[in-house]
Design a protein around this motif. Structure first.
Motif: not given
Length: 207
Positions: A170-189
């Motif tokens: 859901x949230x991932x583990x990286x700040x400023x996630x690279x393309x394809x590494x985003x968590x679902x929360x980032x994709x949603x917002x």
């Protein structure tokens, strides 16, 4: 607060009124990152006053605040909200907002967001939510966020009951996630997926 470089907090705030970029990093002792802040309550309060006076006014276009000292796992006291640093701000020209290791209540974030003109680049990294739910934070952020925004490594509320695997999804583990590494929360917002992943989780948990 006492004088800072020979001026009062009020004079400092007046001098910063037209500031356009504010970037503050405050780290816990021993992390070697940013300005070192001990866990002493008075020092934290003093730094809070300093940050508040230095943050500028309506002219801000970029605001980045890293308060890792406030969420240090070795702190003797539980974290207190740093939301008061934001609630008095009205930043209609803000284009970049990044809060890192920032303890806050949803109501404080909502009040601050009401003074922003979206869409803008929002980064919520390692933020500790002290009340309400992350599902509500995601809904709130989605209305202001642009396609570069992200939410990562979130803490508090629903996160306390998540497995590590679920949290990463859901949230991932990286700040400023690279393309394809985003968590679902980032994709949603960002508007890339329709449904709030935490609302889906609520429905699954209730069934």
């Amino acid at each position: 607060m006492g004088g800072v470089f020979g001026c009062t907090a009020e004079q400092l705030a007046a001098g910063m009124e037209h500031l356009r970029v504010f970037d503050f990093q405050g780290s816990a002792s021993g992390t070697m990152r940013g300005m070192i802040v001990d866990h002493d309550t008075e020092q934290i309060a003093s730094f809070g006053s300093l940050i508040l006076a230095s943050m500028g006014g309506k002219s801000l276009t970029r605001l980045e605040v890293d308060l890792s000292f406030a969420l240090d796992d070795f702190a003797p006291l539980p974290p207190v909200s740093m939301g008061p640093l934001l609630v008095s701000r009205h930043c209609p020209d803000l284009r970049i907002l990044c809060l890192t290791s920032f303890p806050i209540h949803l109501s404080e974030l909502k009040t601050f967001f009401e003074g922003l003109n979206g869409p803008l680049d929002i980064g919520l990294d390692d933020v500790l939510l002290l009340s309400s739910t992350w599902a509500e934070v995601l809904d709130l952020t989605r209305y202001k966020a642009n396609w570069e925004s992200f939410v990562a490594r979130s803490r508090g509320a629903e996160c306390n009951d998540m497995s590590e695997e679920e949290s990463l999804a859901i949230f991932g583990d990286h700040s400023y996630p690279s393309l394809g590494k985003e968590g679902k929360a980032t994709l949603y917002i960002r508007g890339y997926i329709k449904d709030n992943p935490l609302r889906i989780r609520e429905g699954t948990s209730a069934s």
